[in-house]
Structure formats: structure tokens, C-alpha cells
Design a protein around this motif. Structure first.
Motif, PDB file in Angstrom:
ATOM      1  N   GLU A 156       0.854  -1.185   0.000  1.00 36.13           N
ATOM      2  CA  GLU A 156       0.000   0.000   0.000  1.00 36.13           C
ATOM      3  C   GLU A 156       0.891   1.237   0.000  1.00 36.13           C
ATOM      4  O   GLU A 156       2.064   1.172   0.363  1.00 36.13           O
ATOM      5  N   VAL A 157       0.302   2.373  -0.378  1.00 36.42           N
ATOM      6  CA  VAL A 157       1.050   3.630  -0.421  1.00 36.42           C
ATOM      7  C   VAL A 157       1.495   3.979   0.997  1.00 36.42           C
ATOM      8  O   VAL A 157       0.723   3.868   1.955  1.00 36.42           O
ATOM      9  N   PHE A 158       2.756   4.389   1.123  1.00 39.40           N
ATOM     10  CA  PHE A 158       3.295   4.769   2.421  1.00 39.40           C
ATOM     11  C   PHE A 158       2.513   5.927   3.025  1.00 39.40           C
ATOM     12  O   PHE A 158       2.150   6.876   2.325  1.00 39.40           O
ATOM     13  N   GLN A 159       2.245   5.864   4.311  1.00 41.88           N
ATOM     14  CA  GLN A 159       1.700   6.972   5.074  1.00 41.88           C
ATOM     15  C   GLN A 159       2.783   7.525   5.999  1.00 41.88           C
ATOM     16  O   GLN A 159       2.905   8.719   6.180  1.00 41.88           O
ATOM     17  N   ASP A 160       3.570   6.604   6.567  1.00 40.29           N
ATOM     18  CA  ASP A 160       4.633   6.971   7.503  1.00 40.29           C
ATOM     19  C   ASP A 160       5.866   6.117   7.191  1.00 40.29           C
ATOM     20  O   ASP A 160       6.183   5.172   7.913  1.00 40.29           O
ATOM     21  N   PRO A 161       6.581   6.417   6.096  1.00 38.98           N
ATOM     22  CA  PRO A 161       7.722   5.588   5.710  1.00 38.98           C
ATOM     23  C   PRO A 161       8.918   5.783   6.642  1.00 38.98           C
ATOM     24  O   PRO A 161       9.221   6.908   7.038  1.00 38.98           O
ATOM     25  N   VAL A 162       9.545   4.669   6.990  1.00 33.84           N
ATOM     26  CA  VAL A 162      10.738   4.717   7.840  1.00 33.84           C
ATOM     27  C   VAL A 162      11.816   3.825   7.230  1.00 33.84           C
ATOM     28  O   VAL A 162      11.520   2.862   6.528  1.00 33.84           O
ATOM     29  N   ILE A 163      13.072   4.166   7.531  1.00 37.48           N
ATOM     30  CA  ILE A 163      14.220   3.421   7.006  1.00 37.48           C
ATOM     31  C   ILE A 163      14.806   2.584   8.137  1.00 37.48           C
ATOM     32  O   ILE A 163      14.993   3.076   9.259  1.00 37.48           O
ATOM     33  N   THR A 164      15.088   1.314   7.844  1.00 37.16           N
ATOM     34  CA  THR A 164      15.761   0.456   8.815  1.00 37.16           C
ATOM     35  C   THR A 164      17.269   0.605   8.627  1.00 37.16           C
ATOM     36  O   THR A 164      17.729   1.216   7.666  1.00 37.16           O
ATOM     37  N   LYS A 165      18.047   0.020   9.526  1.00 34.28           N
ATOM     38  CA  LYS A 165      19.512   0.159   9.482  1.00 34.28           C
ATOM     39  C   LYS A 165      20.142  -0.456   8.238  1.00 34.28           C
ATOM     40  O   LYS A 165      21.239  -0.086   7.861  1.00 34.28           O
ATOM     41  N   ASP A 166      19.423  -1.370   7.558  1.00 33.69           N
ATOM     42  CA  ASP A 166      19.991  -1.942   6.333  1.00 33.69           C
ATOM     43  C   ASP A 166      19.640  -1.111   5.100  1.00 33.69           C
ATOM     44  O   ASP A 166      19.945  -1.495   3.971  1.00 33.69           O
TER      45      ASP A 166
END
Length: 192
Positions: free
Chosen positions: A113-123
Motif C-alpha cells: 500500500e502507499v506509504f503513510q509513515d515511511p521509515v528506514i531500517t539500518k539496512d
């Protein structure tokens, strides 16, 4: 309606495929059918308002309960018309938003689904915050690489969020409440 049609044509025109044209025809047909149904309901409601206004005119100056009841019906009917109009606009915008194809980069690999609250992980991979938080409750690995992650911290992907918001604004995608830009727009403003 015309601006929505023009936008769909512009969106699909570069692809110039028969499939895109058929999809556009189908979407426009569904929107037209929905609009006709809603227009019929609004016409009926307006007819009721006119009948009630006529009754009010007959009872004008009469302090009886019948007159007060008719005024109350008039106010309630006008409120229903306003609510129906707002609902129609929200439904059309929601239908339009669903029919719009978002770039794959705007879709979470876990929820699709379209991101609402995208976050980046350490990888370095990006996920929807809720989805990756649930994943991390039962996994210590990256969903994309299956590599072990010793650090489960998340960093907001503000650039991607802003790109999605710009795309939505460019394509005039609004949320269903009050005809305002989607709640993601409000989140964008919180980063400024």
C-alpha cells in the motif's frame, strides 16, 4: 468531472496502450453511473425542500406546532442535502484516488500500500512504520534481505514522504474528511 477526466487521460496517454484506454473507459463509466445515482438523490432531496418551503409559506406567521414542525423538517432536509453533497465529493475523490496508479517506489514492500509513515531500517530499506514494527515483534531480520539486524531503530524517510505528498497534491488526491488534503499533508507540515 472534466478535470478528473483530463487528468486520467494525461496520466494514461504516454503509455498509449489499449489496456490503459479500456481502464480509463471503465473508470469513467463507473464514475458517471455513481454521479447519476447521487444526482437523482440530490434532486429528490431538493424537491422535498421546495415542498417544505411551500408549506412554511402557507403557515407563515402561524405559531402552531405544525408550523414549527415544518420549519424543523426544512432545516433537517437542508442539512441532509449538504451532507449528501459532501459525501458525494468524498466518494468521488476516494474512487479517483483508488483508480490512480502510484509508482512502485511509493508502496511498502510489506503491505503493498502507499506509504503513510515511511521509515528506514539500518539496512537501508524503507517500510511503513506500523508494518515493520509488527515485523520486528517476531523477527530480528530484515524482511527484504533476511539478514540479522542488531539495531531495530527506525528513521523517518522524509524525502519519500514529501515525494508522495507532492504526487498526491499534483494529482489532487484528498482525504474523505472535509475535502482537505490527505492526512499525509498534515504530517508533511509537521516536518517544516
Amino acid at each position: 468531472m472534466a478535470s478528473m477526466t483530463n487528468h486520467l487521460i494525461k496520466t494514461l496517454e504516454p503509455k498509449d496502450t489499449e489496456k490503459a484506454k479500456k481502464a480509463l473507459s471503465s473508470v469513467l463509466g463507473q464514475i458517471n453511473l455513481h454521479l447519476r445515482k447521487q444526482a437523482d438523490q440530490l434532486t429528490d432531496a431538493k424537491r422535498m425542500v421546495e415542498q417544505l418551503r411551500h408549506k412554511v409559506a402557507l403557515y407563515e406567521g402561524d405559531p402552531s406546532a405544525t408550523s414549527q414542525c415544518t420549519l424543523k423538517q426544512l432545516v433537517e432536509t437542508e442539512k441532509k442535502i449538504h451532507d449528501a453533497s459532501r459525501k458525494l465529493k468524498a466518494e468521488i475523490e476516494a474512487f479517483y484516488a483508488k483508480s490512480l496508479t502510484f509508482p512502485n517506489e511509493f508502496l511498502c514492500p510489506l503491505t503493498h500500500e502507499v506509504f503513510q509513515d515511511p521509515v528506514i531500517t539500518k539496512d537501508g530499506h524503507t517500510y511503513e512504520r506500523k508494518a515493520i514494527t509488527i515485523w520486528f515483534q517476531s523477527h530480528a531480520t530484515s524482511p527484504m534481505t533476511n539478514m540479522r539486524l542488531s539495531d531495530k531503530s527506525l528513521t523517518p524517510n522524509i524525502g519519500l514522504r514529501n515525494a508522495i505528498l507532492a504526487f498526491k497534491e499534483q494529482h489532487k488526491i484528498f482525504s474523505a474528511n472535509k475535502g482537505t488534503p490527505s492526512k499525509a499533508s498534515a504530517a508533511k507540515d509537521s516536518y517544516r
